[in-house]
Enzyme design. Sequence first.
Site, PDB file in Angstrom:
ATOM      1  N   HIS A  37       0.841  -1.210   0.000  1.00 35.58           N
ATOM      2  CA  HIS A  37       0.000   0.000   0.000  1.00 35.58           C
ATOM      3  C   HIS A  37       0.874   1.258   0.000  1.00 35.58           C
ATOM      4  O   HIS A  37       0.559   2.250  -0.661  1.00 35.58           O
ATOM      5  CB  HIS A  37      -0.891   0.043   1.243  1.00 35.58           C
ATOM      6  CG  HIS A  37      -1.878  -1.075   1.331  1.00 35.58           C
ATOM      7  ND1 HIS A  37      -1.790  -2.077   2.259  1.00 35.58           N
ATOM      8  CD2 HIS A  37      -2.998  -1.338   0.592  1.00 35.58           C
ATOM      9  CE1 HIS A  37      -2.811  -2.913   2.106  1.00 35.58           C
ATOM     10  NE2 HIS A  37      -3.544  -2.493   1.099  1.00 35.58           N
ATOM     11  N   GLN A  64     -18.049  -6.890  -0.931  1.00 33.74           N
ATOM     12  CA  GLN A  64     -17.193  -7.630  -1.856  1.00 33.74           C
ATOM     13  C   GLN A  64     -16.736  -8.969  -1.268  1.00 33.74           C
ATOM     14  O   GLN A  64     -15.956  -9.692  -1.879  1.00 33.74           O
ATOM     15  CB  GLN A  64     -16.000  -6.787  -2.323  1.00 33.74           C
ATOM     16  CG  GLN A  64     -14.927  -6.523  -1.283  1.00 33.74           C
ATOM     17  CD  GLN A  64     -13.862  -5.566  -1.806  1.00 33.74           C
ATOM     18  OE1 GLN A  64     -14.113  -4.388  -2.003  1.00 33.74           O
ATOM     19  NE2 GLN A  64     -12.659  -6.068  -2.053  1.00 33.74           N
TER      20      GLN A  64
HETATM   21  O1  PAF Z   1      -8.022  -3.851  -3.534  1.00 35.18           O
HETATM   22  C1  PAF Z   1      -8.662  -3.542  -2.516  1.00 35.18           C
HETATM   23  O2  PAF Z   1      -8.116  -3.367  -1.441  1.00 35.18           O
HETATM   24  C2  PAF Z   1     -10.183  -3.403  -2.610  1.00 35.18           C
HETATM   25  O3  PAF Z   1     -10.721  -4.344  -3.473  1.00 35.18           O
HETATM   26  C3  PAF Z   1     -10.623  -1.980  -2.980  1.00 35.18           C
HETATM   27  C4  PAF Z   1     -10.163  -1.591  -4.369  1.00 35.18           C
HETATM   28  C5  PAF Z   1     -10.086  -0.988  -1.967  1.00 35.18           C
HETATM   29  C6  PAF Z   1     -12.154  -1.891  -2.964  1.00 35.18           C
HETATM   30  O4  PAF Z   1     -12.673  -2.214  -1.708  1.00 35.18           O
END
Ligand code: PAF
Length: 284
Positions: A37, A64
């Site tokens: 990140h 998700q």
């Molecule tokens: O890649 C991720 O961490 C997630 O899928 C995202 C793009 C932040 C969406 O929740």
Amino acid sequence: MKFIRAIPAISRETKAARSSGHPVVLVPTMGNLHAGHLSLIRRARKLAGAKGTVVVTLFVNRIQFGPTEDFASYPRNLKRDTALCREAGVDILFAPSDAVIYPGAHSTYVVESRLAKRMEGASRPTHFRGVTTVVAKLFNLVQPDAAVFGAKDWQQAAVIRQMTTDLNFPIRIVVAPTVRERDGLALSSRNAYLSPAEREQATVLYDVIRAARLAVKHAPAPLPAGVLRRKLSRLVAKQRLAKLDYIEFFDPKTLEPAKRIDRGTHIALAVFFGKTRLIDNGRL
Ligand code: PAF
């Protein structure tokens, strides 16, 4: 760094940032930040410039995750993430609650219906619908000039790019390289779930990518996908704790499955270690 939890505040602050005339760059994350990140944040800073605005979002996006997946146990560490963002020079950190993003009456979803079907979409049928819905909401709230995503989630980046084009978001999608441990394991929040023995065997994902690269390099002609898949599956099967979900070969832009594997073909795979599911991909 501005720390924001509410919709009116993120709209107000990003509107002010846009009116400065300098770029606004978004890095959407689910938190529990790691070096991968931080590399996305550095890329965002380069794109935004010293006077631009880097916006990071921390939100574990319930929709998700499938019903049997790890939403409840997904690692959350707001205090540490906030400190890391401050150190990394983030300008705005948006960390909304579930109720802020999905108030009771939420019933609208954004669905990309072609690229999202295979690979991750086949194994996790509602996953990309959740990703595109939340990313579209974040795009609307922040209205950035660019958004940065990691190459580890190659299919996710392709799906988001398609959604961005299809829905006319005037946003540049930037994909930054995967960051790896010294032994090749791609950084992921889910690595934290692995037992020491699973962690040792988890290098098999990168071993598969490297073996595929070698096979392609030494092959006198393009390799049939089935032949290469069987050879690579055997590598995974050698690891007692690993269970293969899929190995796929495809065109890196269109995600069209490749029948004959050559240089430039992309490989992606998913492997279970107990309940932990890891993914990786690379160019051959
Ligand atoms: O890649 C991720 O961490 C997630 O899928 C995202 C793009 C932040 C969406 O929740």
